[in-house]
Every structure is written in C-alpha cells, then in structure tokens.
Write a protein that holds these residues in place. Structure first.
Motif, PDB file in Angstrom:
ATOM      1  N   GLY A   1       9.951   2.001 -13.809  1.00  0.00           N
ATOM      2  CA  GLY A   1       9.668   3.458 -14.431  1.00  0.00           C
ATOM      3  C   GLY A   1       8.455   3.651 -15.061  1.00  0.00           C
ATOM      4  O   GLY A   1       8.414   4.544 -15.822  1.00  0.00           O
ATOM      5  N   CYS A   2       7.348   2.843 -14.608  1.00  0.00           N
ATOM      6  CA  CYS A   2       6.076   3.277 -15.049  1.00  0.00           C
ATOM      7  C   CYS A   2       5.186   4.157 -13.692  1.00  0.00           C
ATOM      8  O   CYS A   2       4.596   3.494 -13.337  1.00  0.00           O
ATOM      9  N   TRP A   3       5.603   5.455 -13.617  1.00  0.00           N
ATOM     10  CA  TRP A   3       5.009   5.934 -12.403  1.00  0.00           C
ATOM     11  C   TRP A   3       3.788   6.363 -12.536  1.00  0.00           C
ATOM     12  O   TRP A   3       3.041   6.679 -11.581  1.00  0.00           O
ATOM     13  N   SER A   4       3.072   6.301 -13.957  1.00  0.00           N
ATOM     14  CA  SER A   4       1.543   6.577 -14.012  1.00  0.00           C
ATOM     15  C   SER A   4       0.800   5.697 -13.727  1.00  0.00           C
ATOM     16  O   SER A   4      -0.375   5.888 -13.638  1.00  0.00           O
TER      17      SER A   4
ATOM     18  N   GLU B   1       9.525  -1.115  -8.071  1.00  0.00           N
ATOM     19  CA  GLU B   1      10.353  -0.178  -7.454  1.00  0.00           C
ATOM     20  C   GLU B   1       9.532   0.136  -6.083  1.00  0.00           C
ATOM     21  O   GLU B   1       8.334  -0.274  -6.136  1.00  0.00           O
ATOM     22  N   LYS B   2      10.208   0.214  -4.943  1.00  0.00           N
ATOM     23  CA  LYS B   2       9.581   0.320  -3.603  1.00  0.00           C
ATOM     24  C   LYS B   2       8.687   1.586  -3.575  1.00  0.00           C
ATOM     25  O   LYS B   2       7.580   1.535  -3.075  1.00  0.00           O
ATOM     26  N   GLU B   3       9.073   2.472  -4.169  1.00  0.00           N
ATOM     27  CA  GLU B   3       8.249   3.908  -4.221  1.00  0.00           C
ATOM     28  C   GLU B   3       7.037   3.721  -4.875  1.00  0.00           C
ATOM     29  O   GLU B   3       5.958   4.106  -4.438  1.00  0.00           O
TER      30      GLU B   3
ATOM     31  N   LEU C   1       0.640   2.711  -4.802  1.00  0.00           N
ATOM     32  CA  LEU C   1      -0.390   1.934  -5.397  1.00  0.00           C
ATOM     33  C   LEU C   1      -1.736   2.174  -4.774  1.00  0.00           C
ATOM     34  O   LEU C   1      -1.884   2.448  -3.626  1.00  0.00           O
ATOM     35  N   GLU C   2      -2.853   2.185  -5.626  1.00  0.00           N
ATOM     36  CA  GLU C   2      -4.088   2.451  -5.018  1.00  0.00           C
ATOM     37  C   GLU C   2      -4.799   0.934  -5.102  1.00  0.00           C
ATOM     38  O   GLU C   2      -4.930   0.527  -6.384  1.00  0.00           O
ATOM     39  N   TRP C   3      -5.533   0.723  -4.098  1.00  0.00           N
ATOM     40  CA  TRP C   3      -6.450  -0.523  -3.996  1.00  0.00           C
ATOM     41  C   TRP C   3      -7.778  -0.372  -3.895  1.00  0.00           C
ATOM     42  O   TRP C   3      -8.043   0.424  -3.174  1.00  0.00           O
ATOM     43  N   ASP C   4      -8.615  -1.141  -4.455  1.00  0.00           N
ATOM     44  CA  ASP C   4     -10.060  -1.133  -4.497  1.00  0.00           C
ATOM     45  C   ASP C   4     -10.579  -1.525  -2.856  1.00  0.00           C
ATOM     46  O   ASP C   4     -11.337  -0.872  -2.361  1.00  0.00           O
ATOM     47  N   ASP C   5      -9.849  -2.632  -2.636  1.00  0.00           N
ATOM     48  CA  ASP C   5      -9.969  -3.260  -1.325  1.00  0.00           C
ATOM     49  C   ASP C   5      -8.647  -3.692  -0.937  1.00  0.00           C
ATOM     50  O   ASP C   5      -7.928  -4.285  -1.500  1.00  0.00           O
TER      51      ASP C   5
ATOM     52  N   SER D   1      14.257  -4.934  -5.900  1.00  0.00           N
ATOM     53  CA  SER D   1      15.692  -5.236  -6.098  1.00  0.00           C
ATOM     54  C   SER D   1      16.703  -5.309  -4.837  1.00  0.00           C
ATOM     55  O   SER D   1      16.419  -4.272  -4.254  1.00  0.00           O
ATOM     56  N   ARG D   2      17.813  -6.191  -4.957  1.00  0.00           N
ATOM     57  CA  ARG D   2      18.624  -5.928  -3.836  1.00  0.00           C
ATOM     58  C   ARG D   2      19.673  -4.971  -4.087  1.00  0.00           C
ATOM     59  O   ARG D   2      20.260  -4.182  -3.037  1.00  0.00           O
ATOM     60  N   TYR D   3      19.532  -4.314  -5.060  1.00  0.00           N
ATOM     61  CA  TYR D   3      20.405  -3.093  -5.679  1.00  0.00           C
ATOM     62  C   TYR D   3      19.700  -1.753  -5.428  1.00  0.00           C
ATOM     63  O   TYR D   3      19.717  -0.601  -5.894  1.00  0.00           O
ATOM     64  N   TYR D   4      18.317  -1.893  -4.733  1.00  0.00           N
ATOM     65  CA  TYR D   4      17.426  -0.661  -4.690  1.00  0.00           C
ATOM     66  C   TYR D   4      18.196   0.241  -3.982  1.00  0.00           C
ATOM     67  O   TYR D   4      19.035   0.229  -2.914  1.00  0.00           O
ATOM     68  N   LYS D   5      18.009   1.523  -4.395  1.00  0.00           N
ATOM     69  CA  LYS D   5      18.426   3.021  -3.744  1.00  0.00           C
ATOM     70  C   LYS D   5      17.424   3.795  -3.503  1.00  0.00           C
ATOM     71  O   LYS D   5      16.526   3.789  -4.349  1.00  0.00           O
ATOM     72  N   LYS D   6      17.288   4.440  -2.379  1.00  0.00           N
ATOM     73  CA  LYS D   6      16.177   5.168  -2.017  1.00  0.00           C
ATOM     74  C   LYS D   6      15.836   6.323  -3.106  1.00  0.00           C
ATOM     75  O   LYS D   6      14.678   6.657  -3.412  1.00  0.00           O
ATOM     76  N   THR D   7      16.826   7.094  -3.329  1.00  0.00           N
ATOM     77  CA  THR D   7      16.672   8.070  -4.184  1.00  0.00           C
ATOM     78  C   THR D   7      17.135   7.678  -5.723  1.00  0.00           C
ATOM     79  O   THR D   7      17.972   7.260  -6.117  1.00  0.00           O
ATOM     80  N   ILE D   8      15.894   7.774  -6.385  1.00  0.00           N
ATOM     81  CA  ILE D   8      16.101   7.510  -7.755  1.00  0.00           C
ATOM     82  C   ILE D   8      15.613   8.556  -8.672  1.00  0.00           C
ATOM     83  O   ILE D   8      14.843   9.339  -8.286  1.00  0.00           O
ATOM     84  N   LEU D   9      16.467   8.805  -9.640  1.00  0.00           N
ATOM     85  CA  LEU D   9      16.128   9.939 -10.683  1.00  0.00           C
ATOM     86  C   LEU D   9      15.071   9.717 -11.386  1.00  0.00           C
ATOM     87  O   LEU D   9      14.820   8.804 -12.010  1.00  0.00           O
ATOM     88  N   ARG D  10      13.949  10.706 -11.302  1.00  0.00           N
ATOM     89  CA  ARG D  10      12.824  10.656 -11.906  1.00  0.00           C
ATOM     90  C   ARG D  10      12.583  11.842 -12.981  1.00  0.00           C
ATOM     91  O   ARG D  10      11.639  12.547 -12.778  1.00  0.00           O
ATOM     92  N   GLY D  11      13.522  11.883 -14.022  1.00  0.00           N
ATOM     93  CA  GLY D  11      13.584  13.124 -14.804  1.00  0.00           C
ATOM     94  C   GLY D  11      14.380  12.907 -15.826  1.00  0.00           C
ATOM     95  O   GLY D  11      15.267  12.141 -15.894  1.00  0.00           O
TER      96      GLY D  11
END
Length: 73
Positions: free
Chosen positions: A13-16, A36-38, A43-47, A59-69
């Motif tokens: 949950g640390c989207w920033s 989370e996969k999204e 992520l931004e990489w320097d190289d 997570s194996r319980y990963y769901k594509k639509t995650i509530l973000r709000g």
C-alpha cells in the motif's frame, strides 16, 4: 541510499514509493521483495542491472483490481 545488508523487503500500500535502495551487498545476493504486482511494475530504476538484484514475490491471493482509495463518504 544504499542498503548493503538488505535481505527481505515487504511493502504493501505504499504507492508513492517509486524507487528501491541500491542493494550493494555480497556478489549474487538477491533481495526478496514481497509487494503488489502493480507497484512492482511501476518502479523506476536508475539502471537495469539494479532490478536484477531484487526478486519480486507477489501474494498467491493477488487480485488484479485492488481498491486504491477510500469508500467513506
């Protein structure tokens, strides 16, 4: 920022957060990143070689639509 002794990172949950620290430990050491996969895909990489120092674990319980709000009104 460098993190020479980093072994495992758990991020939820640390989207920033857009960058991970430089994992400059022992040779061939891979840091496990439980996240989370999204978030991992944004992520931004320097190289490109820095991304290979991390192993994403989703997570194996990963769901594509995650509530973000909030659902409160």
């Amino acid at each position: 920022m460098t993190a020479p002794s980093l072994e495992t990172v758990k991020i939820r949950g640390c989207w920033s957060l857009t960058r991970l620290p430089v994992a400059s430990g022992r040779d061939k050491q891979v840091v496990e990143c439980d996240c989370e996969k999204e978030w991992w895909d944004r992520l931004e990489w320097d190289d490109g070689s820095q991304a290979s120092r991390y192993k994403p674990i989703h997570s194996r319980y990963y769901k594509k639509t995650i509530l973000r709000g909030s659902v409160l009104r």
